[in-house]
Motif scaffolding. Sequence first.
Motif, PDB file in Angstrom:
ATOM      1  N   ARG A 109       0.926  -1.027  -0.175  1.00  0.00           N
ATOM      2  CA  ARG A 109      -0.070  -0.150   0.052  1.00  0.00           C
ATOM      3  C   ARG A 109       0.722   1.277  -0.003  1.00  0.00           C
ATOM      4  NH1 ARG A 109      -4.617   2.020   4.403  1.00  0.00           N
ATOM      5  NH2 ARG A 109      -4.703   3.961   3.856  1.00  0.00           N
ATOM      6  N   PHE A 110       1.828   1.235   1.092  1.00  0.00           N
ATOM      7  CA  PHE A 110       2.548   2.628   1.086  1.00  0.00           C
ATOM      8  C   PHE A 110       3.966   2.381   0.357  1.00  0.00           C
ATOM      9  CE2 PHE A 110      -0.089   2.368   4.655  1.00  0.00           C
ATOM     10  CZ  PHE A 110      -0.574   3.509   5.142  1.00  0.00           C
ATOM     11  N   ASP A 123       1.142   7.462   0.665  1.00  0.00           N
ATOM     12  CA  ASP A 123       0.285   6.412   0.783  1.00  0.00           C
ATOM     13  C   ASP A 123      -0.427   6.410  -0.499  1.00  0.00           C
ATOM     14  OD1 ASP A 123      -2.174   4.909   1.256  1.00  0.00           O
ATOM     15  OD2 ASP A 123      -2.917   6.132   2.812  1.00  0.00           O
ATOM     16  N   VAL A 145       2.571  10.936   3.563  1.00  0.00           N
ATOM     17  CA  VAL A 145       2.458  10.876   5.120  1.00  0.00           C
ATOM     18  C   VAL A 145       3.203  11.442   6.012  1.00  0.00           C
ATOM     19  CG1 VAL A 145       2.233   8.808   6.855  1.00  0.00           C
ATOM     20  CG2 VAL A 145       1.178   8.408   4.693  1.00  0.00           C
ATOM     21  N   GLU A 180      -1.880   4.346   8.341  1.00  0.00           N
ATOM     22  CA  GLU A 180      -3.158   4.742   7.876  1.00  0.00           C
ATOM     23  C   GLU A 180      -3.858   5.770   8.192  1.00  0.00           C
ATOM     24  OE1 GLU A 180      -4.941   0.736   9.053  1.00  0.00           O
ATOM     25  OE2 GLU A 180      -3.330  -0.267   7.815  1.00  0.00           O
TER      26      GLU A 180
END
Length: 415
Positions: A109-110, A123, A145, A180
Amino acid sequence: MTPNPPTAPRARDRPRAATAWCCALLVGSALLTGCESSGGAPRDPKPPSSGTPVPHGYVEGAEETSDQQSRLVLADADSGAVGVLDLIEGKVTPLKRAEGVQRLRTDGRFGYLGTAGATRVLDSGAWTVDHGDHVHYYRTAIRDVGTVDAAVPDRVHGDPALTALSSGTGTLLLDREELESGTTGPGRALTGTGRGAVVPYREHLLVASTGAERATVQVLDRDGAEVAALAEPCARAAGEAVTRRGVVFGCADGALLVTEEKGTFSAEKIPYDTPVATAERARELRHRAGSTTLAATSGGDAVWILDVTERAWTRVETGPVVAATTAGEGAPLLALGKDGVLSAYDTATGERTARTRLLSARGAASAVIEIDTSRAYVNDAAARKVYEIDYNDRLRQARTFPLGFAPTHMVETGR
């Protein structure tokens, strides 16, 4: 940084539009241009009202979809340009520039941009949650982020709770819940693990040393205390991959498969069939996320295929290559030559089944191959493009994404 519109695909080339399970996704119709942005946010799903049971798979602030939401995180080593290419919409979201990008890694995801002074976390807003018997696909806003004071990460591995950034100076653990929520948090240094890669797995940490003096894979708890040292050795560990069968570590004499059952970890060696010179061993294990078939270059002129299910190695003579991967059982091996020619090979016979000249030799120097269940993606820094390849149709070029910067570094997320 705004790309020109991608080459229009034929109907069969277009990825299926993601259909929401619980609400519609609101997407901006215009491509961001000229300026640097933190990304447009889709409309958040309406949270369950008080007293209403939370739907299975519900993630606050994210849109659940019926299809995988693949995205490419891209970075230009020279200009510092950074962007995220949404492969469903074919649009790029530009992000703040990053000077001196040396490496780009992902945990699914990141994106983790390694620079001389720190590691910047992005992100991508796309990820998959795998429950074994079913999966959930999510998308949300693309955003920066923050940065962490960490060396350029050689390896990045994560699970739902932690992401481990491993480098030659040690490992930093980041809390996924904090990531998140949009912050990096302070992170936590994992001490006493040497220079080896750290892989979060089944609520533990697996640590393999890169040195010859410690040939064991350690099992640590989340606080870093040793739970077990696996009996089967893995000398000069290099390369690792998480599969549905367990975690695979590359060793001097083959691979080590680490599995867990009811809290007990065990290891099984998958040896090479014949003695392998140091320069020809598998060191960088590449595969489709979750797949049990791995690929790794071997000495610069061949590629190893490791079938984890069958516990078998196959060496395919490809000629000089810069990148290789495969989507898994039944899919071809993809190998990109130093001359810019992309080839497909039958993994069972080693026979080349297709080839296409894709890049110049200069473009091939920094190219990688990212792969998912139906398409592969190759970055071309020299031409400032990314190519989408249908590897099941004789390497047909399905789409081309022109960019306003050179994609020196590329990783795929949403997997």
